[in-house]
Design a protein around this motif. Sequence first.
Motif, short mmCIF file in Angstrom:
data_model
loop_
_atom_site.label_atom_id
_atom_site.label_comp_id
_atom_site.label_asym_id
_atom_site.label_seq_id
_atom_site.Cartn_x
_atom_site.Cartn_y
_atom_site.Cartn_z
N SER A 157 0.84 -1.19 0.00
CA SER A 157 0.00 0.00 0.00
C SER A 157 0.88 1.24 0.00
CB SER A 157 -0.91 0.01 1.24
OG SER A 157 -1.54 1.26 1.39
N GLY A 158 0.46 2.24 -0.72
CA GLY A 158 1.21 3.50 -0.79
C GLY A 158 0.50 4.63 -0.09
N GLY A 159 -0.35 4.30 0.90
CA GLY A 159 -1.11 5.33 1.59
C GLY A 159 -0.28 6.12 2.58
N ASP A 160 -0.83 7.25 3.03
CA ASP A 160 -0.15 8.03 4.05
C ASP A 160 -0.31 7.35 5.40
OD1 ASP A 160 -2.77 8.50 4.70
OD2 ASP A 160 -2.69 10.68 4.53
N ALA A 161 0.21 7.98 6.45
CA ALA A 161 0.23 7.35 7.77
C ALA A 161 -1.18 6.99 8.25
CB ALA A 161 0.92 8.27 8.77
N ASP A 162 -2.12 7.94 8.17
CA ASP A 162 -3.47 7.68 8.66
C ASP A 162 -4.19 6.64 7.82
OD1 ASP A 162 -3.17 9.39 10.76
OD2 ASP A 162 -4.22 11.07 9.84
N THR A 163 -3.98 6.66 6.50
CA THR A 163 -4.63 5.68 5.63
C THR A 163 -4.18 4.26 5.97
OG1 THR A 163 -4.78 7.29 3.83
CG2 THR A 163 -5.00 4.98 3.24
N ASP A 164 -2.89 4.10 6.24
CA ASP A 164 -2.36 2.78 6.54
C ASP A 164 -2.67 2.31 7.95
OD1 ASP A 164 -1.31 2.55 4.02
OD2 ASP A 164 0.72 3.17 4.58
N ILE A 165 -2.97 3.24 8.86
CA ILE A 165 -3.10 2.89 10.28
C ILE A 165 -4.54 2.86 10.76
CG2 ILE A 165 -2.59 3.70 12.63
CD1 ILE A 165 0.10 4.68 11.54
N LEU A 166 -5.31 3.91 10.49
CA LEU A 166 -6.58 4.11 11.19
C LEU A 166 -7.60 3.00 10.94
CD1 LEU A 166 -7.06 7.98 10.86
CD2 LEU A 166 -6.22 6.65 12.80
N LEU A 167 -7.67 2.45 9.72
CA LEU A 167 -8.64 1.40 9.45
C LEU A 167 -8.34 0.12 10.24
CD1 LEU A 167 -9.22 1.79 5.60
CD2 LEU A 167 -10.75 2.46 7.45
N ASP A 168 -7.06 -0.15 10.46
CA ASP A 168 -6.67 -1.37 11.17
C ASP A 168 -6.57 -1.17 12.67
OD1 ASP A 168 -6.45 -2.70 8.75
OD2 ASP A 168 -4.32 -2.24 8.52
N LEU A 169 -6.61 0.07 13.13
CA LEU A 169 -6.30 0.35 14.53
C LEU A 169 -7.26 -0.32 15.52
CD1 LEU A 169 -4.19 1.74 16.16
CD2 LEU A 169 -5.48 3.88 16.02
N PRO A 170 -8.59 -0.29 15.31
CA PRO A 170 -9.47 -0.97 16.28
C PRO A 170 -9.15 -2.45 16.45
CG PRO A 170 -10.76 0.49 14.86
CD PRO A 170 -9.38 0.43 14.29
N ALA A 171 -8.91 -3.15 15.35
CA ALA A 171 -8.58 -4.58 15.44
C ALA A 171 -7.23 -4.79 16.11
CB ALA A 171 -8.58 -5.21 14.04
N LEU A 172 -6.27 -3.92 15.83
CA LEU A 172 -4.96 -4.05 16.47
C LEU A 172 -5.07 -3.87 17.98
CD1 LEU A 172 -2.65 -2.06 14.00
CD2 LEU A 172 -2.76 -4.53 14.33
N ARG A 173 -5.86 -2.90 18.41
CA ARG A 173 -6.04 -2.68 19.85
C ARG A 173 -6.68 -3.90 20.51
NH1 ARG A 173 -8.93 2.30 18.93
NH2 ARG A 173 -7.49 4.03 18.55
N GLU A 174 -7.77 -4.39 19.92
CA GLU A 174 -8.49 -5.52 20.51
C GLU A 174 -7.61 -6.76 20.61
OE1 GLU A 174 -11.88 -6.01 18.07
OE2 GLU A 174 -12.72 -4.02 18.51
N ARG A 175 -6.86 -7.05 19.56
CA ARG A 175 -6.02 -8.24 19.57
C ARG A 175 -4.82 -8.06 20.50
NH1 ARG A 175 -6.32 -9.71 13.05
NH2 ARG A 175 -8.54 -10.26 13.09
N SER A 176 -4.31 -6.84 20.58
CA SER A 176 -3.21 -6.58 21.51
C SER A 176 -3.67 -6.80 22.95
CB SER A 176 -2.70 -5.15 21.32
OG SER A 176 -1.72 -4.83 22.27
#
Length: 456
Positions: free
Chosen positions: A64-83
Amino acid sequence: MSLREVKVGRQKFQVKENLLDKVIATLSPERGARRLQAKLTMALVGGYKGASKRRRQTQSWVTSGGDADTDILLDLPALRERSRDLVRNAPIATGAINTATTNVVGSGLKLYPQIDADFLGMTPEQKEKWEADTLRRFNLWAKSKNCDIERTLNFFQMQELVFRSAFENGDTFCNLPRKAVQGLPGDQPLRLQLIEADRVCNESFQRDGDKLAGGVERDDDGAPIRYHILKQHPGNMLKTKSAEWVKIDAFGQASGLRNILHLYRPLRPGQSRGVPDLAPAIEPLRQLEQYTDAELTAAVVSGMFTVFVKSASGAGMGTMGPTSETGGSSTDEDYKLSAGAIVEMAEGDSIETANPGRPNANFDPFWVSMVRQIGMSLEIPFEILVKHFSSSYSASRAAMLEAWRFFKNRRQWLGDDFCQEVYTIWLYIEVAEGRIAAPGFLRDALTRQAGLGSLW
């Protein structure tokens, strides 16, 4: 811009051809051919293999060639829950966060005022007296649980929760309201309110945009100007009210001081929210946990000496079950292995043992290899992560020194971004209300900086 396919031997290559190339080829086919040959040569010998889309090893590598928010924000809820799930259930993840918290925070970072006496024109005696009085007043506030708006933790205990929350969730927020405690006249009104990362989200769950992303509203320069905070945690199963948001300005209009602290470690420019430290290791941690459970189950089954009954007649085991202590027979549901059990079988029946081959001799080397990689991603050496020093003294010492670099770096982050920011606002209020004498502190930036010098 178009792609022109050129065949060299059995391989086909695509060469980018722009408008200028086409014009030159039309006006001068010879020069156009030389230009195409030069581009083809660059395509064959230049560039990086890692960027090649023709190699079999990288053809299916989708990036993916997205900026920081594009690459992070969509995955962030799942990352938090799994962490969080790993920290709750995976011993390695639990050990990692506990090890980091214990070594970075310990019992809490302590304040040591170190003002610039030469700039402020103070004698050594005046400097010592001012620092001692300021430290005494700060500890009076910091050691009391009244500094917490929930009146649950003191300032040093809140440091541990701040670091742990940022490590596990990627970031955390600290609101800084002024609220006097009833019945305590003259008390410092500054209160600390820790806010979990999930509560900071866009109002009405609207889509992220240029000015509002991840609950952080920014100006044209990218600086935060406002935070959108959900009154209740989105995962609260007991909530009775509809979703409501509170908007808090990032800075006070009159003082310019921060109204809320956003505690995270940016990894890319323009990043609005933090990423959990466990994010790169989530998948291997999960699979290693499942593999460990499977090996443990197999070892338990092997330890129970499991057997299968082989019936000659096909009718199964005899009607006489295992004899109970009271003298009665049991039903088929009671066929299980136990100490000293006697099981009767029909004529011709036999047993076959099940040997799962456990414990697995290769389990420990494989487990150690995976934990080394996980520790590498967390910047915690294997020996420190598993609390096991089996190497030489020099190797163990090197591991401890390497871990100390990580702990020292995170301690500096906690001191600068949380402790010092809180101390700055606390001292500002003390000076403004006349409890600490600091001439010029409120008016001049250099004087204020000289008075805020400290070690944590």
